[in-house]
Design a protein around this motif. Structure first.
Motif, PDB file in Angstrom:
ATOM      1  N   ARG A  33     100.803 -11.816  87.744  1.00 31.28           N
ATOM      2  CA  ARG A  33     102.053 -11.754  86.994  1.00 31.28           C
ATOM      3  C   ARG A  33     102.431 -13.176  86.597  1.00 31.28           C
ATOM      4  O   ARG A  33     102.299 -14.100  87.397  1.00 31.28           O
ATOM      5  CB  ARG A  33     103.184 -11.168  87.841  1.00 31.28           C
ATOM      6  N   TYR A  40     100.918 -18.543  87.077  1.00 32.21           N
ATOM      7  CA  TYR A  40     100.795 -17.150  87.504  1.00 32.21           C
ATOM      8  C   TYR A  40     100.991 -16.953  88.998  1.00 32.21           C
ATOM      9  O   TYR A  40     100.664 -17.821  89.797  1.00 32.21           O
ATOM     10  CB  TYR A  40      99.423 -16.590  87.103  1.00 32.21           C
ATOM     11  N   ASN A  41     101.514 -15.776  89.340  1.00 33.60           N
ATOM     12  CA  ASN A  41     101.458 -15.272  90.706  1.00 33.60           C
ATOM     13  C   ASN A  41     100.142 -14.517  90.849  1.00 33.60           C
ATOM     14  O   ASN A  41      99.826 -13.671  90.004  1.00 33.60           O
ATOM     15  CB  ASN A  41     102.599 -14.276  90.957  1.00 33.60           C
ATOM     16  N   TYR A  42      99.412 -14.804  91.914  1.00 37.23           N
ATOM     17  CA  TYR A  42      98.223 -14.016  92.229  1.00 37.23           C
ATOM     18  C   TYR A  42      98.650 -12.929  93.201  1.00 37.23           C
ATOM     19  O   TYR A  42      99.006 -13.228  94.344  1.00 37.23           O
ATOM     20  CB  TYR A  42      97.149 -14.876  92.885  1.00 37.23           C
TER      21      TYR A  42
END
Lengths: 567, 567
Positions: A33, A40-42
């Protein structure tokens, strides 16, 4: 992991900014996201895959004698000023000040830090060689972050630095790393190719890029159809093309009204473009430049920059052409040019009775014989390779492909050790700069490249080695206790046997569960349905091929483990 | 690992800025190097230990159903503005702008990011509960970074966030994490204590800190000598002290020339400090404040701040006391004060015929009876606990100790979900804010705390679970081939058996090797000397106790493995 509790929020609508398939699929499968552009967030699925790539990197670095450490993200400006890169990096470097107004950057790479570490603690040849690495977040303020993890602003890299007392030591460690990188990308299940590369802004004397072959790749690769030569098209060498001997004719200036392009001149004078010289005017920090290539060839600006050893290169505009060079746009040529460094591709120097611009409106020279008619400042290989060009190693035609760069190794030599005064005393008591190499793997990029290479219309196809889970178990009817019980038992058995299994225990229609299984890309899907249950069988579908095998319940765990080894 | 190639550059001279033992020993043993104030390189030995602590955290989080993900370091300002913390964090937050002048910070914590992630992807109670965590670098621009890894500006944390549909869910996850944290610190081999804590700037309703007991600890802990009550002294509750009934006397203002301090007044009027009221004047964002405690007690400013729910609190200066409060410094008291919120400690309200300042130069009131003579705005527990005070649970006396905070768990409730509008729809279709908790372990701090707790004059004493290597093998005479051969063979056998061994193969005097072994703190040292070799024995020294055991060569690997289990 039970899928009912897994944090992998799948999406139906993909944001339009996701232009490439890896970005689209990672968003859709609930793997990443966006927190900000290029940041980004993983989510758990992506992070599992990343941890596997990290572990593969770690094991291969350790196998070659690499020692893992961890350097900081915030780095003091002073070190970057010592190497001059505080300026060179420009806007691509994230900069900040602390509360005492001291300048820092967020590390885009760690040559400065590691070299300053080693210069303080290494004094003697006895402490060399040394290979130090980390797996760490890096930061680059891309002007236009895009393509998801492919061109992000915060990303994960493995970077190793080698320190040697001499060239031979560097050579050994460089090829050790070459070998380790081959192993890493093989173990990740990727189809890749090492290619000769430009050492670019990092500096140094030799470099190889590791390319994952994919249509969406941003880089061009030229590779020989006969031998194992391969290079980035930016870099691929070309030998001068020989031209049959011919009688040399007298130079003449001819009228070519309104013929500005190569095609127009060629048609008007009745020759093929490959018979003429194409002249391009540039401005650079070394002054105005004319670059000459054969009419059907293209200038390779990277080669041109390296040949000139200039920092800045751009097409010259009409005013420069007219006022500085004393020529006319569309009619520029090397004969009688007022002011410019002339860089001729070596093939140009073999041409006979060729054509070029006349340096005045509506005129071209014919019967130009380069060696006789003008004096280039530099003769070098400055053209772009293309499909069918001869391989510089064996002469057979090259083919081209697109690739995604996932790793690169560099012989830095003494560029950083000299700038930062990282020296050692050798066996004879003489102080010398340490000979360095650096070696990077784009960890988050490797995940994205893997998806670019391994996907279909239904979703991701993970190689088993880096799949977030190996197997998903799907009971067809979530109301059927016998199915659920078997699924649960199988899940426990697989987990106990070291297989990473997901159990889709959601109360959803089978179609939804199958769709998610394909999207997330588990290498194997084990379906438990009423009929197979009756027959004591498991339906086992291979994601990559679509092949379905029916396994006997008895002994199925070891069969599944064996199947995974092939995926 | 062969010590000759290990990158652990030991130091003889410790920089004077290293004030505490963990900082000194980590520099000395070649574990860390400073890159900038409060910013460190973790060298291989430190990084091995950190990876072990990380793995312990990971396993315990996974065991409770936590799912690991990874959030970014650079975080957009917008989110922090939504919760108001963009301002609250002040100078402690590293801030930067990207090339498009967009504001970012380097995450000091991740409540904003995780809540914004969950608000976008969680809509239904069916998606709850959820526990998400990461192990990640965090950044705080400390005004005075010091104590090595204890108060750094870039440090490693494990942070988990729980998301529940209600209070009961939070309660379950909060105690799950309590349990996980106990396991983490036990597994790390630390002597620790969970203590009740203030929830401070993070906010929320309940909090427990995990303290490693160490003389150098920056935090005070009060713990009951009889029951299991323990609390941070900032937080430790105190009940009102009862006072025997007595006849109430008439209030009087008496002359107390030049008596400004409690001691001076007490001596002049002939009473004990515990008989009088001590009055302190503060300024706060809620206006001027008088805080009243018994003469021998101290105000606990954290409790006072929480009682007032104010953001800012500082001692009032003489001008404020005179002009705003209409009193006189040294003679301030609650009776007839012009303007101030009066906060009285609850013990004060039980006092009879007590004394307090007269609010004019050289005068004090005597025979003050609080309930009769002034009207406090708030009565609360605002004093600091001290050795011997009664335990709030069982009444027995408390003792105090120093501790290093290595973990903290918080019930955040709906503070962040409300601010960021992270809502879900419950079983009955009603939209509610998600109930949150957050739980942090200071990973790099835990390593430093372990050294503070486990060291002696010779160096570090690692608990085996987090030691960089378990065993060091030292051949006494590096010229004796038989010793070297045995050492090498033992090294290979131990490595094959999963014991992390270092083999000191350096051509150094035994004294140097022993000194380094003690400094680095390997739990076991195996010495191979001429005599023991003859007898087919190994000398095995336990770092912690100094105890030496002689092991028969045959079967020594399993004996060594068993010994390690006890360390």
């Amino acid at each position: 992991m039970k899928v009912s509790t897994l944090y992998a929020p799948t999406l139906r609508e993909i944001p339009s900014e996701a232009e490439i398939i890896s970005h689209q699929l990672m968003l859709k499968a609930g793997m990443i996201r966006k927190a900000a552009p290029g940041v980004y967030n993983y989510l758990p699925l992506a992070w599992r895959t990343l941890k596997k790539i990290i572990q593969i990197c770690r094991e291969e670095m350790d196998a070659k004698g690499g020692q893992e450490l961890m350097m900081p993200i915030i780095q003091p400006a002073e070190l970057w000023k010592e190497t001059g890169r505080w300026t060179v990096y420009g806007d691509e470097m994230f900069r900040l000040k602390d509360r005492h107004s001291r300048d820092f950057c967020l590390g885009p790479t760690h040559e400065e830090i590691i070299t300053s570490l080693v210069r303080a603690d290494v004094q003697s040849y006895r402490q060399l060689p040394l290979m130090l690495y980390q797996i760490q977040d890096k930061f680059r303020d891309e002007i236009r972050p895009r393509f998801g993890l492919m061109r992000g602003r915060e990303f994960i890299m493995k970077d190793l630095y080698s320190f040697d007392k001499d060239e031979e030591g560097l050579e050994i460690n460089y090829w050790k790393m070459y070998d380790a990188y081959c192993k890493i990308f093989e173990r990740c299940g990727l189809s890749y190719r090492p290619v000769e590369a430009d050492s670019g802004a990092i500096g140094g004397s030799g470099s190889i890029e590791f390319m994952v072959i994919a249509k969406s790749g941003e880089a061009g690769i030229a590779y020989c159809t006969a031998c194992d030569y391969a290079a980035n098209v930016e870099q691929a060498e070309l030998k001068a093309i020989e031209v049959p001997a011919a009688d040399v004719k007298e130079l003449a200036l001819v009228n070519t009204p309104n013929c500005r392009t190569m095609a127009e001149v060629a048609e008007f004078l009745g020759f093929e473009p490959e018979h003429a010289i194409k002249t391009l005017a540039y401005i650079t920090d070394k002054g105005p430049i004319l670059a000459l290539v054969r009419g059907d060839h293209e200038v390779n600006e990277i080669k041109l920059k390296n040949t000139l050893d200039c920092l800045f290169l751009a097409m010259a505009d009409d005013i420069v052409v007219r006022e500085q060079m004393g020529s006319e746009a569309g009619y520029i040529g090397p004969i009688g040019i007022k002011e410019a460094i002339i860089v001729a591709d070596h093939t140009v120097m073999n041409m006979v009775n060729t054509e070029c611009g006349g340096n005045k409106q509506d005129f071209h020279f014919i019967n130009v014989n380069p060696v006789r008619d003008f004096k280039p400042t530099i003769v070098a290989d400055i053209r772009q390779i293309k499909e069918g060009d001869p391989c510089p190693h064996c002469g057979n035609p090259v083919a081209t492909a697109r690739g995604i760069e996932v790793g690169q190794i560099f012989k830095l030599q003494t560029k950083y050790s000299k700038a930062l005064n990282a020296v050692f005393v050798d066996e004879t008591g003489i102080e010398k700069p340490i000979v360095m190499g650096c070696y990077g793997v784009g960890v988050s990029r490797t995940m994205a490249a893997s998806i670019e290479q391994n996907n279909d219309k239904d979703g991701i196809i993970w190689p088993a080695a880096i799949a977030p889970y190996h197997v998903v178990i799907v009971p067809v009817n979530s109301k059927d206790n016998r199915q659920i019980e078997l699924a649960e038992s199988l899940y426990n058995q697989l987990t106990a046997a070291g297989v990473e299994a997901a159990f889709d225990d959601r109360d959803e229609r089978p179609g939804v569960k199958f769709k998610d299984a394909d999207l997330i890309g588990y290498p194997l899907r084990i379906t438990i349905g009423a009929k197979t249950l009756e027959d004591n069988l498991l339906e086992c579908k291979i994601r990559r091929t679509g092949e379905v095998r029916y396994l006997k319940l008895e002994g199925c765990i070891s069969v599944i483990k064996d199947m995974l080894l092939e995926l």
